[in-house]
Design a protein around this motif. Structure first.
Motif, mmCIF file in Angstrom:
data_model
loop_
_atom_site.group_PDB
_atom_site.id
_atom_site.type_symbol
_atom_site.label_atom_id
_atom_site.label_comp_id
_atom_site.label_asym_id
_atom_site.label_seq_id
_atom_site.Cartn_x
_atom_site.Cartn_y
_atom_site.Cartn_z
ATOM 1 N N ALA A 79 78.874 27.830 23.963
ATOM 2 C CA ALA A 79 79.082 29.285 23.912
ATOM 3 C C ALA A 79 77.867 29.988 23.307
ATOM 4 C CB ALA A 79 80.338 29.603 23.114
ATOM 5 N N ALA A 80 77.212 29.314 22.347
ATOM 6 C CA ALA A 80 76.051 29.914 21.676
ATOM 7 C C ALA A 80 74.870 30.092 22.639
ATOM 8 C CB ALA A 80 75.640 29.047 20.491
ATOM 9 N N ARG A 81 74.905 29.390 23.786
ATOM 10 C CA ARG A 81 73.834 29.558 24.787
ATOM 11 C C ARG A 81 73.924 30.915 25.478
ATOM 12 N NH1 ARG A 81 72.768 24.935 22.688
ATOM 13 N NH2 ARG A 81 71.939 23.202 23.904
ATOM 14 N N GLY A 82 75.096 31.570 25.353
ATOM 15 C CA GLY A 82 75.253 32.921 25.893
ATOM 16 C C GLY A 82 75.580 32.999 27.368
ATOM 17 N N LYS A 83 75.788 31.852 28.001
ATOM 18 C CA LYS A 83 76.130 31.877 29.432
ATOM 19 C C LYS A 83 77.658 31.800 29.575
ATOM 20 C CE LYS A 83 71.906 29.366 30.546
ATOM 21 N NZ LYS A 83 71.375 28.019 30.677
ATOM 22 N N PRO A 84 78.200 32.337 30.679
ATOM 23 C CA PRO A 84 79.664 32.300 30.831
ATOM 24 C C PRO A 84 80.202 30.867 30.869
ATOM 25 C CG PRO A 84 78.655 33.749 32.464
ATOM 26 C CD PRO A 84 77.533 33.016 31.782
ATOM 27 N N LEU A 85 81.363 30.678 30.225
ATOM 28 C CA LEU A 85 82.026 29.370 30.204
ATOM 29 C C LEU A 85 83.122 29.360 31.259
ATOM 30 C CD1 LEU A 85 82.803 29.114 26.366
ATOM 31 C CD2 LEU A 85 80.930 27.969 27.546
ATOM 32 N N ARG A 125 88.200 19.896 31.719
ATOM 33 C CA ARG A 125 86.746 19.749 31.725
ATOM 34 C C ARG A 125 86.096 21.117 31.796
ATOM 35 N NH1 ARG A 125 84.788 19.289 37.222
ATOM 36 N NH2 ARG A 125 86.546 19.710 38.574
ATOM 37 N N LEU A 126 84.974 21.206 31.084
ATOM 38 C CA LEU A 126 84.146 22.397 31.228
ATOM 39 C C LEU A 126 83.492 22.303 32.599
ATOM 40 C CD1 LEU A 126 81.953 22.961 28.019
ATOM 41 C CD2 LEU A 126 83.667 24.514 28.962
ATOM 42 N N THR A 127 83.476 23.387 33.328
ATOM 43 C CA THR A 127 82.817 23.356 34.639
ATOM 44 C C THR A 127 81.560 24.233 34.663
ATOM 45 O OG1 THR A 127 84.361 25.078 35.366
ATOM 46 C CG2 THR A 127 84.906 22.802 35.950
ATOM 47 N N ALA A 128 81.431 25.130 33.696
ATOM 48 C CA ALA A 128 80.206 25.948 33.591
ATOM 49 C C ALA A 128 80.023 26.361 32.139
ATOM 50 C CB ALA A 128 80.332 27.205 34.471
ATOM 51 N N LEU A 177 94.395 24.881 36.470
ATOM 52 C CA LEU A 177 93.934 26.264 36.318
ATOM 53 C C LEU A 177 92.414 26.258 36.189
ATOM 54 C CD1 LEU A 177 94.639 29.314 35.628
ATOM 55 C CD2 LEU A 177 94.640 28.580 33.235
ATOM 56 N N LYS A 178 91.755 26.944 37.126
ATOM 57 C CA LYS A 178 90.286 27.061 37.062
ATOM 58 C C LYS A 178 89.979 28.493 36.686
ATOM 59 C CE LYS A 178 89.879 23.505 40.602
ATOM 60 N NZ LYS A 178 91.323 23.167 40.536
#
Ligand code: ZN
Ligand code: ZN
Length: 453
Positions: A223-229, A91-94, A116-117
């Protein structure tokens, strides 16, 4: 509600229930090829290389080939490096919490206990990942995107399949703790595509998984939002050595057993997410049914052998094809052919032959023209199950190319099931192969590049 409207409702309900069957009627074919695909997918199902199911498939295959009248039916076992799937989730967490549909790639190693986080870094292409410095992804997860599209000849699997084949090795070189890729597939279902990845000898294997195309789209948009994933990843599959695999071979002896033989290959193992109907029970069905149909007007001149190969999926460099060449490399072969691209219609033919084979190749082309199957630029390469014997004996090769527009929708997914096999297209394959075999198996002269020297 009045009596008359109650009656109308009851009549309507009766009419509706009469038009809707209690359960779906499955697509039903007939004939040898259909019986083989239906039989393997129903009585065996998924059959990963090195698994007990692959062993049951060998026994099933040997029995079936004997029942169909093949001779010299042999199961030829070998040991192989295999891989087993474990629990898997992601799951994506951020920056946004989102579940992801993921599956591990063959030869992935497990994530640490508890998962793994880690931060996940988006790469739009394999080239973009290659461009970052070694060690720069330490402790991070690399995500590799790509733009595979359907192509009639399936050729997108070459360049875009490299994301699966080479991406994990490259990610490991950059220091990544794990790698996630966009599935090497062309569908829009929420099905991830598995498949093998081979870690180079000089890199540390890392956990490696593929997400479905819609999930890869989601990651790309995020990813295109530019915030860390960030991702929370669990992939527990792992390799294991010395697993039993094996080939099943069987002959329809020719009138002249001294002539070099024709070998027709497919692979018996499959991935575990579906039942391996198009990859590659259909291939085994097509070559086997055609070998038999080619004898309809009388026994062929040359022996036709079928090779139901073991461990094609994970045996790159050492699977069933290599084992076959090791055991049978000294028996003279003339032509090799393989069916491993599903069961959609054959539309193209390619040839690799010596100049001396031209009259024979022309006869094969003439047999295919009336079916609308046209010659295309070569070379023909056969496939993984005949690669080693082709190399060992410099064989003539004929490829019958199937329509690949939908193959990579299904390939290595839970969708690879019997209902995707069109009985009419399956039979068209058998007819095309039979037309070729009737020519080449009755050719008295020398065939093949080695023979021309
Ligand atoms: Zn295959
Ligand atoms: Zn496959």
């Amino acid at each position: 509600m009045s009596t008359s409207s109650t009656l109308r409702c009851a009549l309507l309900a009766a009419a509706l229930s009469a038009s809707v069957p209690a359960f779906a009627t499955p697509q039903q074919g007939s004939g040898v090829a259909w019986d083989i695909v239906e039989g393997i997918t129903t009585e065996i199902g998924p059959r990963m290389a090195g698994s007990p199911a692959e062993g049951r498939a060998r026994a099933w295959g040997a029995e079936k080939l004997k029942a169909l009248g093949f001779q010299n039916v042999k199961v030829e076992e070998f040991k192989t490096l295999a891989w087993t799937r474990g629990p898997e989730s992601a799951r994506l967490t951020a920056p946004y919490a989102q579940p992801l549909a993921i599956t591990a790639l063959g030869f992935s190693v497990p994530t640490p206990k508890g998962g793994l986080k880690a931060e996940m870094v988006y790469f739009p292409t394999l080239a973009a990942l290659e461009a970052v410095p070694e060690g720069s992804l330490k402790g991070k997860v690399a995500f590799i995107d790509h733009a595979m599209r359907a192509a009639q000849d399936g050729s997108g699997y070459g360049p875009y399949g490299n994301v699966r084949r080479q991406g994990p090795t490259i990610a490991s070189r950059k220091g990544a703790a794990a790698v996630v890729i966009r599935s090497a597939g062309t569908d829009s279902h929420r099905n991830p595509h598995t498949g093998v990845t081979i870690f180079a000898k000089d890199v540390k294997p890392i956990p490696a998984g593929a997400v479905s195309n819609p999930d890869a789209d989601l990651i790309a948009r995020t990813a295109a939002r530019g915030k860390p994933l960030a991702i929370d990843l669990t992939l527990e599959g792992k390799p294991f050595p010395d697993a039993p695999s094996g080939n099943v071979i069987a002959d329809l002896p020719g009138r002249d057993p001294s002539l070099p033989i024709i070998v027709l290959a497919c692979h018996l193992d499959s991935w575990d997410l579906g039942t391996g109907a198009v990859d590659d029970a259909s291939g085994c069905a097509i070559v086997t049914a055609a070998a038999l149909a080619a004898q309809k007007d009388g026994q062929a001149l040359r022996t036709i052998r079928v090779l139901w190969s073991g461990n094609e999926e994970m045996g790159i460099g050492g699977g069933g094809g290599a084992h076959y060449a090791k055991l049978h490399g000294s028996e003279p072969h003339a032509v090799a052919m393989e069916s491993d691209f599903g069961a959609d219609n054959v539309w193209a033919a390619k040839f690799s032959a010596s100049p001396a084979d031209k009259p024979l190749v022309d006869k094969v082309k003439a047999a295919l023209w009336p079916m609308g199957i046209t010659p295309h630029e070569g070379p023909a390469d056969g496939g993984a199950d005949v690669e080693a014997i082709i190399k060992a004996q410099d064989l003539a090769v004929i490829d019958l190319g199937q329509d690949g527009m939908h193959y990579f929708d299904l390939h290595h997914t839970p969708d690879d099931t019997l209902d995707k096999v069109d009985p009419a297209a399956l039979q068209q394959n058998v007819d095309a192969w039979t037309a070729v075999l009737k020519v080449i198996a009755n050719e008295p002269g020398v065939i093949g590049k080695a023979g021309a020297k």
